[in-house]
Design an enzyme around this catalytic site. Structure first.
Site, PDB file in Angstrom:
ATOM      1  N   GLU A   1      -0.605 -11.916   4.681  1.00 23.31           N
ATOM      2  CA  GLU A   1      -1.558 -11.122   5.466  1.00 23.31           C
ATOM      3  C   GLU A   1      -1.239 -11.439   6.929  1.00 23.31           C
ATOM      4  O   GLU A   1      -1.685 -12.442   7.479  1.00 23.31           O
ATOM      5  CB  GLU A   1      -2.994 -11.514   5.117  1.00 23.31           C
ATOM      6  CG  GLU A   1      -3.386 -11.218   3.681  1.00 23.31           C
ATOM      7  CD  GLU A   1      -3.683  -9.743   3.437  1.00 23.31           C
ATOM      8  OE1 GLU A   1      -3.549  -8.936   4.391  1.00 23.31           O
ATOM      9  OE2 GLU A   1      -4.048  -9.400   2.302  1.00 23.31           O
TER      10      GLU A   1
ATOM     11  N   GLU B   1      -2.335   0.274   7.889  1.00 20.58           N
ATOM     12  CA  GLU B   1      -1.666  -0.891   7.299  1.00 20.58           C
ATOM     13  C   GLU B   1      -0.378  -0.495   6.593  1.00 20.58           C
ATOM     14  O   GLU B   1       0.637  -1.186   6.704  1.00 20.58           O
ATOM     15  CB  GLU B   1      -2.596  -1.596   6.314  1.00 20.58           C
ATOM     16  CG  GLU B   1      -1.966  -2.824   5.655  1.00 20.58           C
ATOM     17  CD  GLU B   1      -2.849  -3.452   4.606  1.00 20.58           C
ATOM     18  OE1 GLU B   1      -2.414  -4.465   3.995  1.00 20.58           O
ATOM     19  OE2 GLU B   1      -3.964  -2.948   4.363  1.00 20.58           O
TER      20      GLU B   1
ATOM     21  N   HIS C   1       0.802  -1.220   0.000  1.00 16.35           N
ATOM     22  CA  HIS C   1       0.000   0.000   0.000  1.00 16.35           C
ATOM     23  C   HIS C   1       0.837   1.273   0.000  1.00 16.35           C
ATOM     24  O   HIS C   1       2.051   1.242  -0.205  1.00 16.35           O
ATOM     25  CB  HIS C   1      -1.022  -0.028   1.130  1.00 16.35           C
ATOM     26  CG  HIS C   1      -1.991  -1.159   0.986  1.00 16.35           C
ATOM     27  ND1 HIS C   1      -2.917  -1.227  -0.027  1.00 16.35           N
ATOM     28  CD2 HIS C   1      -2.157  -2.292   1.709  1.00 16.35           C
ATOM     29  CE1 HIS C   1      -3.624  -2.337   0.089  1.00 16.35           C
ATOM     30  NE2 HIS C   1      -3.162  -3.010   1.125  1.00 16.35           N
TER      31      HIS C   1
ATOM     32  N   HIS D   1       1.480  -7.491   4.007  1.00 14.42           N
ATOM     33  CA  HIS D   1       0.164  -6.871   4.172  1.00 14.42           C
ATOM     34  C   HIS D   1      -0.421  -7.243   5.532  1.00 14.42           C
ATOM     35  O   HIS D   1       0.122  -8.080   6.262  1.00 14.42           O
ATOM     36  CB  HIS D   1      -0.792  -7.356   3.077  1.00 14.42           C
ATOM     37  CG  HIS D   1      -0.505  -6.790   1.735  1.00 14.42           C
ATOM     38  ND1 HIS D   1      -1.288  -5.826   1.148  1.00 14.42           N
ATOM     39  CD2 HIS D   1       0.461  -7.070   0.846  1.00 14.42           C
ATOM     40  CE1 HIS D   1      -0.791  -5.521  -0.041  1.00 14.42           C
ATOM     41  NE2 HIS D   1       0.269  -6.264  -0.243  1.00 14.42           N
TER      42      HIS D   1
END
Length: 289
Positions: free
Chosen positions: A254, A120, A86, A175
């Site tokens: 994740e 995040e 991101h 992530h």
């Protein structure tokens, strides 16, 4: 010399989970690579021009014991792309549709999810920095897909291009999830079943995921996902651009659900991030052994 690339590519708001509608792809110019080269240790031998090496005695026998360098620098000669998922700054430009593999397109990128005030993109950047340091310590050359946690971009397809251009040994994309289901927590590892690198790269990516899972489980700090992967902590997908578009082994992690208080407490902890970085580096070593 092989190189190990750990690219942390983030796609979609919560992890790139939603594929964008198909439109004419708009290819963005790949962003530059940000290379971090390990500093040689004081014991590293340096060749001097004109110096005459002292020949070894003719009776000398090869040592059956691995050298100290091989033991302490198992990733020497490898290149790793680390992709902190991101972006810190969201702009409308991130809505631009870009190729995501399999004839699909999706938004360029997103700012990701958050747990309270902890974003995040900040978590992945902080974890990425810990991972870079650990990989360097093991001798790797590391390339990042973004240079800091202040800007916007690059797009997900550009991050994949960085990995391919580096001819990396591995890509590791970092992530965190944002699942709102009650009790949803734990880590999982995403692999692609439709990589441009073909079946061989898909198999090596799956093997990398298993090695990383072994090391993460060994930390006994965060459980496997309670909501994805059926208890295996490994989930195959076809809509993750950063994995679909690479021709080297790679996975997307994740690392916990930011909407779960227990996971978020770990994510905020520098000590936990250091533990995870050590585990991920160990998994990379195992995958390349």
């Amino acid at each position: 010399m092989r190189r190990l690339v750990v690219t942390l590519a983030l796609a979609g708001l919560l992890c790139g989970c939603t594929a964008a509608p198909a439109v004419s792809p708009s290819v963005s110019t790949p962003s530059p690579q940000y290379v971090v080269t390990p500093t040689p240790s004081p014991s590293t031998a340096i060749s001097v021009a004109g110096a005459t090496p002292t020949p070894a005695p003719s009776s000398a026998k090869p040592s059956a014991t691995p050298t100290a360098s091989a033991k302490t620098k198992p990733l020497a000669g490898r290149t790793i792309v680390v992709d902190p998922g991101h972006n810190a700054v969201w702009t409308k430009a991130l809505l631009k549709q870009v190729p995501a593999g399999n004839g699909r397109t999706k938004p360029c990128n997103a700012s990701g999810t958050a747990g309270g005030s902890y974003a995040e993109h900040t978590f992945t950047w902080q974890l990425g920095q810990a991972l870079v340091a650990r990989l360097q310590r093991l001798g790797a050359t590391v390339e990042l897909t973004r240079p800091n946690d202040r800007g916007s971009g690059p797009c997900v397809n550009a991050r994949a291009a960085i990995t391919n251009r580096a001819k990396a040994d591995l890509l590791i994309s970092l992530h965190a999830d944002g699942n709102l289901a009650q009790g949803a927590r734990g880590y999982h590892i995403i692999v692609s079943s439709t990589m441009v690198g073909g079946a061989a790269v898909e198999r090596r990516s799956a093997a990398l995921a298993r090695d990383l899972r072994t090391e993460l489980d060994a930390t006994r700090t965060m459980p496997r996902s309670t909501y994805i992967g059926g208890g295996t902590a490994i989930h195959a997908r076809t809509d993750i651009a950063g994995l679909n578009l690479i021709n080297v082994p790679g996975v997307m992690l994740e690392l916990g659900n930011m909407r779960n208080a227990s996971d978020l407490a770990l994510q905020r902890s520098p000590q936990w991030r250091a533990t995870v970085a050590k585990a991920l580096a160990a998994g990379a070593v195992a995958a390349l052994a």
